[in-house]
Design an enzyme around this catalytic site. Sequence first.
Site, PDB file in Angstrom:
ATOM      1  N   VAL A  67     -54.848 -20.576 -50.825  1.00 35.61           N
ATOM      2  CA  VAL A  67     -55.617 -21.029 -49.784  1.00 35.61           C
ATOM      3  C   VAL A  67     -56.396 -20.570 -50.303  1.00 35.61           C
ATOM      4  O   VAL A  67     -57.229 -19.747 -49.928  1.00 35.61           O
ATOM      5  CB  VAL A  67     -55.480 -20.851 -48.028  1.00 35.61           C
ATOM      6  N   PRO A  68     -57.287 -21.702 -51.212  1.00 34.86           N
ATOM      7  CA  PRO A  68     -58.283 -21.330 -51.536  1.00 34.86           C
ATOM      8  C   PRO A  68     -59.896 -21.366 -51.413  1.00 34.86           C
ATOM      9  O   PRO A  68     -61.041 -21.851 -51.812  1.00 34.86           O
ATOM     10  CB  PRO A  68     -58.585 -23.031 -52.052  1.00 34.86           C
ATOM     11  N   CYS A  69     -60.083 -20.164 -50.503  1.00 32.71           N
ATOM     12  CA  CYS A  69     -61.384 -19.526 -49.557  1.00 32.71           C
ATOM     13  C   CYS A  69     -61.890 -19.223 -51.359  1.00 32.71           C
ATOM     14  O   CYS A  69     -63.363 -18.958 -51.009  1.00 32.71           O
ATOM     15  CB  CYS A  69     -60.570 -18.116 -48.613  1.00 32.71           C
ATOM     16  N   HIS A  70     -61.895 -18.996 -51.801  1.00 34.63           N
ATOM     17  CA  HIS A  70     -62.911 -18.729 -53.263  1.00 34.63           C
ATOM     18  C   HIS A  70     -63.823 -19.980 -53.129  1.00 34.63           C
ATOM     19  O   HIS A  70     -64.716 -20.041 -53.746  1.00 34.63           O
ATOM     20  CB  HIS A  70     -61.775 -18.451 -54.898  1.00 34.63           C
ATOM     21  N   ARG A  71     -63.248 -21.643 -53.053  1.00 34.86           N
ATOM     22  CA  ARG A  71     -63.958 -22.373 -53.313  1.00 34.86           C
ATOM     23  C   ARG A  71     -65.309 -22.531 -52.188  1.00 34.86           C
ATOM     24  O   ARG A  71     -65.774 -23.839 -51.587  1.00 34.86           O
ATOM     25  CB  ARG A  71     -63.186 -24.029 -52.687  1.00 34.86           C
TER      26      ARG A  71
END
Length: 178
Positions: free
Chosen positions: A147-151
Site C-alpha cells: 500500500v504505497p503510502c510513500h506516495r
Amino acid sequence: MTTASTHLDIDRDTDVAHHRVDSPFGPLLLAATTRGLVRVAFEREDHEAVLAALATSVGPLRARSSRRTDDAVRQLDEYFAGQRRDFELPVDLRLVRGFRRTGLGHVRDIAYGATESYAQVASAAGSPGAVRAVGSACSHNPVPLVVPCHRVLRSDGAIGEYLGGAAVKAARLARDVP
C-alpha cells in the site's frame, strides 16, 4: 470459533505465516493470513517484536516459510528489479480500523508515478478535515511497500515521515515518481 474484539479483528482460527526477505532497504519481514498479506515490517521495527504482536493480535505463528508469502516475495523481487510498478496481492487490513482503513484504501489506488498530499487523500476518503488522521494512517500502514503510502506528501511538497525512515521514502519516491 471466532473471538470478537472491539479493537482488532481477531480470528483465533487464523494463523500467521511469515518469511524474511532481503531488499534494497534491508531485511523485510512478510506475514500473511489466509486473507492476504497482513504485515510488511522493516528491520528498524524489530522483526521479533512484530511477530510477537502478530501472535497476540492475529493468531498463532506458522512455519517461517509458506506458500502464502510466495506471491509477495516474487512481486517484491520484480518491483526491486524494476519489472513491476504496482502490487497485485490480497491484503488483510485487519490491523487497521475506522478512518485509517478508509484512508489506506484510497492510498492503495494512488497510481505509480503520481503523488497526493495528505489533504488530497483526506478529501478523497470523504473527510477533508482529517489530514492528521491520514498522516496517522500512513504512519501505521501495516503493509508499507504494497500500500504505497510513500506516495503521500505534505501539502508543501516535503516528503514527511515513513515507517521505513525518511531515506527509504525518498528512495521509493525516486524510483516511483519520475
